[in-house]
Motif scaffolding. Structure first.
Motif, PDB file in Angstrom:
ATOM      1  N   ARG A   1      73.983  36.918 -25.782  1.00 55.71           N
ATOM      2  CA  ARG A   1      74.436  37.677 -26.936  1.00 55.71           C
ATOM      3  C   ARG A   1      73.287  38.521 -27.477  1.00 55.71           C
ATOM      4  O   ARG A   1      72.125  38.153 -27.345  1.00 55.71           O
ATOM      5  CB  ARG A   1      74.957  36.744 -28.049  1.00 55.71           C
ATOM      6  CG  ARG A   1      75.921  35.656 -27.583  1.00 55.71           C
ATOM      7  CD  ARG A   1      77.191  36.209 -26.954  1.00 55.71           C
ATOM      8  NE  ARG A   1      78.198  35.191 -26.797  1.00 55.71           N
ATOM      9  CZ  ARG A   1      78.312  34.367 -25.767  1.00 55.71           C
ATOM     10  NH1 ARG A   1      77.423  34.442 -24.786  1.00 55.71           N
ATOM     11  NH2 ARG A   1      79.267  33.480 -25.698  1.00 55.71           N
ATOM     12  N   CYS A  30      67.926  38.884 -28.879  1.00 57.84           N
ATOM     13  CA  CYS A  30      69.028  38.368 -28.064  1.00 57.84           C
ATOM     14  C   CYS A  30      68.965  36.846 -28.010  1.00 57.84           C
ATOM     15  O   CYS A  30      67.989  36.220 -28.442  1.00 57.84           O
ATOM     16  CB  CYS A  30      68.965  38.942 -26.642  1.00 57.84           C
ATOM     17  SG  CYS A  30      67.475  38.484 -25.726  1.00 57.84           S
ATOM     18  N   TRP A  59      69.883  44.858 -24.515  1.00 59.38           N
ATOM     19  CA  TRP A  59      71.295  45.078 -24.191  1.00 59.38           C
ATOM     20  C   TRP A  59      71.521  44.994 -22.688  1.00 59.38           C
ATOM     21  O   TRP A  59      72.132  45.867 -22.096  1.00 59.38           O
ATOM     22  CB  TRP A  59      71.758  46.449 -24.668  1.00 59.38           C
ATOM     23  CG  TRP A  59      71.766  46.661 -26.135  1.00 59.38           C
ATOM     24  CD1 TRP A  59      71.223  45.883 -27.103  1.00 59.38           C
ATOM     25  CD2 TRP A  59      72.359  47.771 -26.806  1.00 59.38           C
ATOM     26  NE1 TRP A  59      71.420  46.430 -28.336  1.00 59.38           N
ATOM     27  CE2 TRP A  59      72.120  47.594 -28.183  1.00 59.38           C
ATOM     28  CE3 TRP A  59      73.050  48.896 -26.378  1.00 59.38           C
ATOM     29  CZ2 TRP A  59      72.558  48.507 -29.129  1.00 59.38           C
ATOM     30  CZ3 TRP A  59      73.485  49.796 -27.322  1.00 59.38           C
ATOM     31  CH2 TRP A  59      73.246  49.605 -28.682  1.00 59.38           C
ATOM     32  N   GLY A  60      71.058  43.972 -22.081  1.00 55.02           N
ATOM     33  CA  GLY A  60      71.227  43.833 -20.633  1.00 55.02           C
ATOM     34  C   GLY A  60      71.720  42.450 -20.279  1.00 55.02           C
ATOM     35  O   GLY A  60      71.622  41.508 -21.071  1.00 55.02           O
ATOM     36  N   GLU A  61      72.252  42.302 -19.068  1.00 57.32           N
ATOM     37  CA  GLU A  61      72.676  40.985 -18.615  1.00 57.32           C
ATOM     38  C   GLU A  61      71.484  40.084 -18.378  1.00 57.32           C
ATOM     39  O   GLU A  61      71.566  38.862 -18.518  1.00 57.32           O
ATOM     40  CB  GLU A  61      73.514  41.122 -17.341  1.00 57.32           C
ATOM     41  CG  GLU A  61      74.849  41.831 -17.568  1.00 57.32           C
ATOM     42  CD  GLU A  61      75.683  41.916 -16.302  1.00 57.32           C
ATOM     43  OE1 GLU A  61      75.210  41.377 -15.268  1.00 57.32           O
ATOM     44  OE2 GLU A  61      76.767  42.491 -16.329  1.00 57.32           O
ATOM     45  N   LEU A 281      80.149  45.163 -24.745  1.00 56.97           N
ATOM     46  CA  LEU A 281      79.214  46.284 -24.591  1.00 56.97           C
ATOM     47  C   LEU A 281      79.948  47.618 -24.564  1.00 56.97           C
ATOM     48  O   LEU A 281      79.439  48.630 -25.061  1.00 56.97           O
ATOM     49  CB  LEU A 281      78.389  46.111 -23.315  1.00 56.97           C
ATOM     50  CG  LEU A 281      77.249  45.095 -23.380  1.00 56.97           C
ATOM     51  CD1 LEU A 281      76.582  44.973 -22.009  1.00 56.97           C
ATOM     52  CD2 LEU A 281      76.220  45.467 -24.425  1.00 56.97           C
ATOM     53  N   ASP A 303      78.356  41.005 -27.046  1.00 59.92           N
ATOM     54  CA  ASP A 303      78.541  39.898 -26.106  1.00 59.92           C
ATOM     55  C   ASP A 303      78.787  40.483 -24.721  1.00 59.92           C
ATOM     56  O   ASP A 303      79.841  41.078 -24.470  1.00 59.92           O
ATOM     57  CB  ASP A 303      79.729  39.043 -26.560  1.00 59.92           C
ATOM     58  CG  ASP A 303      79.936  37.800 -25.709  1.00 59.92           C
ATOM     59  OD1 ASP A 303      79.328  37.720 -24.620  1.00 59.92           O
ATOM     60  OD2 ASP A 303      80.706  36.926 -26.129  1.00 59.92           O
ATOM     61  N   VAL A 304      77.809  40.311 -23.825  1.00 61.90           N
ATOM     62  CA  VAL A 304      77.929  40.934 -22.501  1.00 61.90           C
ATOM     63  C   VAL A 304      79.056  40.325 -21.677  1.00 61.90           C
ATOM     64  O   VAL A 304      79.490  40.910 -20.682  1.00 61.90           O
ATOM     65  CB  VAL A 304      76.602  40.820 -21.712  1.00 61.90           C
ATOM     66  CG1 VAL A 304      75.496  41.585 -22.412  1.00 61.90           C
ATOM     67  CG2 VAL A 304      76.204  39.365 -21.495  1.00 61.90           C
ATOM     68  N   GLU A 305      79.554  39.148 -22.087  1.00 58.65           N
ATOM     69  CA  GLU A 305      80.629  38.502 -21.338  1.00 58.65           C
ATOM     70  C   GLU A 305      82.005  38.761 -21.946  1.00 58.65           C
ATOM     71  O   GLU A 305      83.011  38.345 -21.393  1.00 58.65           O
ATOM     72  CB  GLU A 305      80.386  36.993 -21.271  1.00 58.65           C
ATOM     73  CG  GLU A 305      79.115  36.621 -20.511  1.00 58.65           C
ATOM     74  CD  GLU A 305      78.907  35.119 -20.449  1.00 58.65           C
ATOM     75  OE1 GLU A 305      79.629  34.397 -21.163  1.00 58.65           O
ATOM     76  OE2 GLU A 305      78.042  34.683 -19.693  1.00 58.65           O
TER      77      GLU A 305
END
Length: 343
Positions: A1, A30, A59-61, A281, A303-305
């Motif tokens: 996150r 994060c 802002w990356g996985e 994203l 939330d990247v997921e």
């Protein structure tokens, strides 16, 4: 996150000194799981739940940052909370206790009281006996935050007059996130030996048209301060930038000591990060617009997921990775707004 902050809007608009060259990945904080360690990294193991400061690129996985900026997440803290914790609470704590020396019986004025820093300030003030908190916020937020602020003031009202109705002598601390707009008014509210702290940037992304891409005219109209007047009136003026403290001035040890104190307060259930909403994203434009319009109460989290909320939603619901039920609201197809689940 990932925590979404005003500084991210500033970066997107180019409203910062020496912006990095594009292409770049934004983001400064994060939470997640340790997937790999450097050869000299100690104190962490693969699989640890952590939160971290990052000098861009959160802002990356996958995020890479020096271990001096990484902190373990308490067992009872979720990932969205952890992403909402570092920037807001460290900023609030250091301003109140390490710059302004908040003590029992003092009074504090904080602007944008419904935002992430504003709510962190309110919670930290409540850990000290008999502290009075004045807060400015949009009127529609007052019901939601009324229990955390002693005296709420509409952000469009003359806050100086409203404060003086309650406290004719003014306040001990003013926390100004309005980019130096009306600095004289804030300084004028200070009691002798009071502290005015300029820390924020919210007006840098607000233009008269309310367009997201409007630049702040107030950026070029910051008031001048007379040092002799500060001397004569026994007032303190200060500035605070957490990111500069971390990444330009090498004070990570000092910040870690503050984080230790904050996590102790969290374990005692005296403070708790307030998460406004979770966004995919792909929804970052709408999330930024929500901050720009001051629609949030607490912190916005990317939330990247998370699966984006459809532009044209139906009445069904789904459950996110965080276990939160998300309601899909009918959107206006013309404006293409997405409304995520708001906690």
């Amino acid at each position: 996150r990932v925590g979404l902050n005003f500084i991210d809007l500033m970066v997107r608009q180019g409203n910062i000194d020496n912006p990095p060259k594009t292409p770049l990945v934004p983001g400064f904080e994060c939470s997640g799981i340790v997937e790999g360690l450097g050869d000299t990294a100690k104190g962490f193991e693969i699989g640890d739940r952590v939160m971290a400061f990052v000098n861009y690129s959160s802002w990356g996985e996958v995020v890479c940052t020096p271990m001096e900026f990484v902190y373990k997440i308490p067992d009872d803290m979720g990932y969205p909370e952890a992403a909402a914790f570092p920037m807001n609470f460290v900023t609030a704590y250091m301003m109140l206790f390490e710059v302004a020396n908040l003590r029992e019986g003092m009074s504090v004025l904080v602007h944008s009281a419904g935002g992430g820093v504003g709510q962190a300030v309110a919670q930290l003030c409540s850990t000290i006996p008999d502290v009075t908190v004045f807060g400015t916020a949009s009127s529609f937020k007052h019901e939601a935050i009324k229990d955390s602020i002693t005296h709420l003031i509409d952000r469009n009202a003359d806050y100086v007059q409203e404060v003086k109705k309650v406290s004719p002598d003014g306040v001990d601390i003013v926390l100004d996130c309005l980019c130096g707009e009306n600095t004289g008014k804030g300084l004028g509210l200070l009691k002798p030996l009071g502290t005015y702290i300029l820390y924020g940037s919210s007006n840098m992304v607000t233009g008269e048209t309310k367009s997201f891409f409007s630049f702040a005219k107030s950026w070029w109209q910051v008031e001048k301060v007379n040092p002799i007047k500060l001397y004569e009136e026994n007032k303190v003026m200060a500035g605070f930038s957490l990111l500069n403290l971390l990444f330009k001035q090498s004070r990570s040890d000092q910040v870690r000591a503050v984080m230790d104190k904050l996590l102790a307060l969290y374990s005692q259930k005296k403070i708790k990060p307030l998460v406004d909403s979770l966004w995919a994203l792909e929804e970052v434009k709408e999330a930024m617009q929500r901050i720009h319009d001051r629609g949030n109460i607490g912190k916005l989290i990317l939330d990247v997921e998370k699966t984006p909320t459809p532009l044209m939603a139906n009445d069904s619901t789904e459950t996110s990775e965080a276990g939160e039920e998300e309601e899909e609201h009918e959107g206006d197809n013309g404006s293409k707004e997405r409304t995520p689940f708001i906690q």
